[in-house]
Design a protein around this motif. Structure first.
Motif, mmCIF file in Angstrom:
data_model
loop_
_atom_site.group_PDB
_atom_site.id
_atom_site.type_symbol
_atom_site.label_atom_id
_atom_site.label_comp_id
_atom_site.label_asym_id
_atom_site.label_seq_id
_atom_site.Cartn_x
_atom_site.Cartn_y
_atom_site.Cartn_z
ATOM 1 N N SER A 344 1.005 -0.904 0.180
ATOM 2 C CA SER A 344 -0.123 -0.096 0.184
ATOM 3 C C SER A 344 0.926 1.507 -0.045
ATOM 4 N N PHE A 345 2.402 1.414 -0.075
ATOM 5 C CA PHE A 345 3.146 2.079 -0.237
ATOM 6 C C PHE A 345 2.455 3.175 -1.599
ATOM 7 N N THR A 346 3.022 3.909 -1.534
ATOM 8 C CA THR A 346 2.326 5.182 -2.915
ATOM 9 C C THR A 346 3.709 5.788 -3.327
ATOM 10 N N GLY A 347 5.204 5.386 -2.534
ATOM 11 C CA GLY A 347 6.544 5.960 -3.069
ATOM 12 C C GLY A 347 7.232 4.857 -2.420
ATOM 13 N N MET A 348 8.594 4.407 -2.894
ATOM 14 C CA MET A 348 9.548 3.789 -2.495
ATOM 15 C C MET A 348 10.905 4.338 -2.946
ATOM 16 N N GLU A 349 12.402 3.887 -1.834
ATOM 17 C CA GLU A 349 12.820 4.523 -2.293
ATOM 18 C C GLU A 349 14.385 4.047 -2.055
ATOM 19 N N VAL A 350 15.534 3.669 -3.237
ATOM 20 C CA VAL A 350 16.314 2.601 -2.701
ATOM 21 C C VAL A 350 17.616 3.460 -3.237
ATOM 22 N N SER A 351 18.551 4.261 -2.918
ATOM 23 C CA SER A 351 19.728 5.046 -3.109
ATOM 24 C C SER A 351 20.838 4.322 -3.474
ATOM 25 N N PHE A 352 21.406 5.064 -4.540
ATOM 26 C CA PHE A 352 23.120 4.406 -5.507
ATOM 27 C C PHE A 352 23.919 3.658 -4.100
ATOM 28 N N GLY A 353 24.077 4.323 -2.638
ATOM 29 C CA GLY A 353 24.424 3.663 -2.110
ATOM 30 C C GLY A 353 23.770 3.102 -0.655
ATOM 31 N N ALA A 354 22.709 2.014 -1.403
ATOM 32 C CA ALA A 354 22.307 1.208 -0.700
ATOM 33 C C ALA A 354 22.612 -0.451 0.068
ATOM 34 N N SER A 355 24.036 -1.390 -1.044
ATOM 35 C CA SER A 355 24.794 -1.816 0.422
ATOM 36 C C SER A 355 25.721 -1.074 0.489
ATOM 37 N N ASP A 356 26.742 -1.700 1.038
ATOM 38 C CA ASP A 356 27.571 -1.288 1.870
ATOM 39 C C ASP A 356 28.594 -0.079 1.649
ATOM 40 N N PRO A 357 29.162 0.506 0.335
ATOM 41 C CA PRO A 357 29.331 1.456 0.077
ATOM 42 C C PRO A 357 29.037 2.832 0.612
ATOM 43 N N GLY A 358 27.331 2.487 1.163
ATOM 44 C CA GLY A 358 26.811 3.508 1.529
ATOM 45 C C GLY A 358 26.557 3.803 2.698
ATOM 46 N N VAL A 359 27.435 3.185 3.603
ATOM 47 C CA VAL A 359 27.602 3.129 4.781
ATOM 48 C C VAL A 359 28.541 4.330 5.105
ATOM 49 N N ALA A 360 29.617 4.683 4.898
ATOM 50 C CA ALA A 360 30.478 5.825 4.945
ATOM 51 C C ALA A 360 29.702 6.708 5.035
ATOM 52 N N ILE A 361 28.927 6.902 3.976
ATOM 53 C CA ILE A 361 27.871 8.392 3.408
ATOM 54 C C ILE A 361 27.129 8.401 5.273
ATOM 55 N N GLY A 362 26.473 6.688 5.122
ATOM 56 C CA GLY A 362 25.449 7.487 6.244
ATOM 57 C C GLY A 362 26.198 8.181 7.652
ATOM 58 N N ALA A 363 27.250 7.504 7.630
ATOM 59 C CA ALA A 363 28.053 7.180 9.112
ATOM 60 C C ALA A 363 28.135 8.783 8.994
ATOM 61 N N ALA A 364 28.945 9.368 7.967
ATOM 62 C CA ALA A 364 29.452 10.989 8.013
ATOM 63 C C ALA A 364 28.021 11.638 8.445
ATOM 64 N N VAL A 365 27.426 12.003 7.328
ATOM 65 C CA VAL A 365 25.781 12.013 7.605
ATOM 66 C C VAL A 365 25.091 11.839 9.437
ATOM 67 N N TYR A 366 24.908 10.904 9.915
ATOM 68 C CA TYR A 366 24.704 10.591 11.123
ATOM 69 C C TYR A 366 24.934 12.368 11.767
ATOM 70 N N THR A 367 26.083 12.030 11.610
ATOM 71 C CA THR A 367 27.587 12.367 12.981
ATOM 72 C C THR A 367 27.779 13.830 12.647
ATOM 73 N N ALA A 368 27.501 14.265 11.128
ATOM 74 C CA ALA A 368 27.094 15.878 10.951
ATOM 75 C C ALA A 368 25.842 16.176 11.592
ATOM 76 N N GLY A 369 24.623 15.262 11.847
ATOM 77 C CA GLY A 369 23.804 16.183 12.200
ATOM 78 C C GLY A 369 23.175 16.400 11.144
ATOM 79 N N LEU A 370 22.890 15.357 9.702
ATOM 80 C CA LEU A 370 22.452 16.312 9.003
ATOM 81 C C LEU A 370 20.825 14.906 8.978
ATOM 82 N N ARG A 371 20.205 15.864 8.711
ATOM 83 C CA ARG A 371 18.374 15.222 9.178
ATOM 84 C C ARG A 371 18.084 15.220 7.964
#
Length: 593
Positions: A344-371
């Protein structure tokens, strides 16, 4: 504020090989694979690159020394000006206690438990403890990092943050599913007003990892686990969806709240015996194409059934309209489309970093406090190195005895020349701008061809990519044209090749090179904002040929990373039967004779 995120361990391959026999075909079954680095400066993700693109070691788990240095050099930031270093694994004391308790409560003999604890202790102390991670960073960079500047981010949170940030923020339900994090393999929940809430009663332990189960079947079929799962996905399309699936009947149990238990033995000999029993197989049958198709179809069906079970529970628990899906399982683009269309979801997003390359971005973004990203910010996967004209000419001169080239006047001229080459049965390597991030070639380091030729798939698979002939290729198409050619369902775009769509009946005979055997295609959509040069090329090609898309595959050969530099590109040109190479405004061919 400057935040450096990275993933990778100096001793990861050595420790996993010695303690857990992760060598040979099992070489990628370790923590820290897809080593990478990302840099956030004053709230903006400015650079990110995978270590493999620079070291040329595919899927490396090594400490990303080259990637870190490139990110810092690109931004003009010395390491001593970095405010925080973020790492996407957090084996906290509580996690360590949980690991010990799991071993203690297991069904092994005391001697076996002590052996497991000995190996787990060495893994923890020498590799994933805060002290080991800090010491690894200091030793490899030569920088005396203040321990208080090292932030450890839980692995699944890094996955989620990468996906949420690249999707533009906003409220969404989420599912993260991969081989393993610290102790779990899958979590679900929701993000509301920037606050993450995990549905704790729906978490899946590492012992029931869907990603690991799929990887074991990948190995059973003769491929490399945690690397070749996409081959199994591609094979599955050659057979019908199974009427009955012994994997679901005997190995998988679905429970309330979207949870499940997967029971497949750990040892290679044991799970080969189980699969032979389930599929009526043996060492000879495993070489048979039809048998492999049958098993692949069952593995794919298992993934689709289990993830659908999770999504049903997530829908009931959340009630939000958008789904974020991240983790290694999110690269299963066939399952992604079915998850969305049957929910029933109307939208779904899967990023270009969905697998483990993305966790370097995720760790940096989370720690920088970006929401959230700024509302007008363009999400781009083009975050890696680019090369100016002097670098390109230097590389061309180095290979001048083997290649010749012509420089076009401007972007319009080079796209028109390339469109003319692609109107014929030519294979053209296309090298423009900054390197893409993640496992997909998205039009800056791509091999392109005309999908109107039915035999073009075989030409590229055999003579260029040196890989299995059953492997499909993806079409790249202007976003404005995509609905005319493909049935996008609930999607309006697919910029990262993370969804599969049916090719409309009237176009299947017009683009046979981009159609998989089941009439579907893993589509990449492009617009002028995301990639103006590629969009211009698509328009020039369509105007010349009437064909609405191009075939797009990664610029590499089997077993090698996607090319990064002009030298990489020239080496690949000379080692294959690629007809032409276009780097920036230079059109390059091999010298005859």
């Amino acid at each position: 504020m400057i935040v450096l995120g990275y993933n990778g361990f100096t001793r990861g391959a050595e420790i996993f090989g010695r303690l857990f026999e992760a060598t040979g075909v099992a070489r990628n079954l370790l923590v820290g694979h897809d080593a990478s680095a990302a840099l956030v400066v004053d709230g903006e993700l400015v650079a990110a690159v995978e270590e493999e693109r620079l070291s040329r070691v595919k899927k490396t788990s090594d400490f990303p020394a080259h990637a870190i240095q490139w990110c810092l050099d690109f931004a003009g930031v010395p390491l001593d000006q970095v405010d925080v270093v973020a790492f996407p694994w957090r084996f906290s004391p509580e996690v360590a206690d949980e690991m010990i308790a799991q071993v203690a409560s297991g069904g092994q003999s005391p001697a076996e438990k002590f052996d497991v604890l000995r190996r787990a202790g060495e893994f923890y102390t020498d590799m994933v403890s805060r002290e080991a991670i800090h010491d690894d960073f200091v030793q490899r960079t030569g920088h005396e990092l203040d321990p208080n500047k090292l932030v450890l981010v839980p692995h699944h949170l890094a996955h989620l943050t990468c996906g949420a940030y690249l999707a533009g923020g906003g409220d969404a339900a989420f599912l993260v599913s991969d081989g393993r994090a610290e102790t779990l393999s899958s979590v679900m929940g929701e993000v509301r007003d920037g606050v993450v809430r995990v549905f704790d009663d729906s978490t899946i332990p590492m012992t029931s990892s869907l990603g690991v189960a799929y990887g074991r079947i990948t190995r059973y079929l003769g491929f490399v686990p945690n690397n070749d799962e996409y081959k199994v996905m591609g094979l599955a399309a050659y057979g019908p969806s199974p009427r009955r699936n012994p994997l679901l009947e005997r190995c998988v149990r679905l429970h309330e709240n979207g949870t499940y238990t997967i029971s497949i033995p750990m040892g290679v000999t044991a799970y080969y015996a189980l699969f032979d029993d389930l599929f009526d197989g043996d060492s000879e049958k495993r070489e048979d194409f039809d048998f492999r198709v049958k098993v692949a179809a069952m593995a794919q069906h298992m993934v689709e059934a289990v993830t659908a079970h999770q999504v049903r529970a997530l829908t009931a628990a959340s009630g939000l309209d958008t789904l974020l899906f991240e983790g290694g399982l999110a690269l299963n683009c066939v399952a992604n489309t079915k998850m969305l269309e049957r929910s029933s979801f109307t939208g779904m997003e899967v990023s270009f970093g969905a697998s483990d390359p993305g966790v370097a971005i995720g760790a940096a973004v989370y720690t920088a406090g970006l929401r959230n990203r700024p509302a007008d910010a363009a999400t781009t996967p083009y975050l890696g190195p680019s090369y100016d004209e002097p670098h390109i000419l230097e590389a061309l001169e180095e290979y001048a005895d083997r290649v010749e080239w012509q420089e076009e006047a401007d972007v319009e001229a080079v796209t028109e020349r390339t469109a003319r080459l692609l109107s014929e049965k030519n294979v053209v390597a296309w090298f423009q701008g900054r390197t893409e991030y993640g496992p997909r070639a998205l039009g800056n380091r791509s091999i392109l061809a005309n999908p109107a030729f039915p035999e073009i798939k075989d030409i590229i698979n055999i003579r260029v990519k040196h890989r299995e002939p059953f492997r499909p290729f993806a079409p790249v198409v202007l976003e404005s044209e995509a609905p005319r050619v493909f049935d996008l369902g609930k999607k309006t775009s697919s910029p990262y090749m993370t969804f599969v769509f049916p090719v409309r009946e009237e176009y299947r005979e017009r683009i046979p090179g981009a159609c998989h055997v089941d009439g579907t295609a893993r589509v990449q959509t492009v617009d002028d904002r995301q990639n103006p040069v590629l969009a211009r090329l698509l328009r020039a090609f369509t105007d010349r040929t009437g064909v609405p898309c191009l075939l797009n595959t990664s610029f590499n050969v089997a077993g090698e990373p996607i090319v990064c530099s002009p030298r990489d590109a020239l080496e690949c040109l000379l080692a294959t039967e690629i007809d032409h190479l276009v780097i920036d405004r230079f059109v390059i061919t091999k010298k005859s004779g």
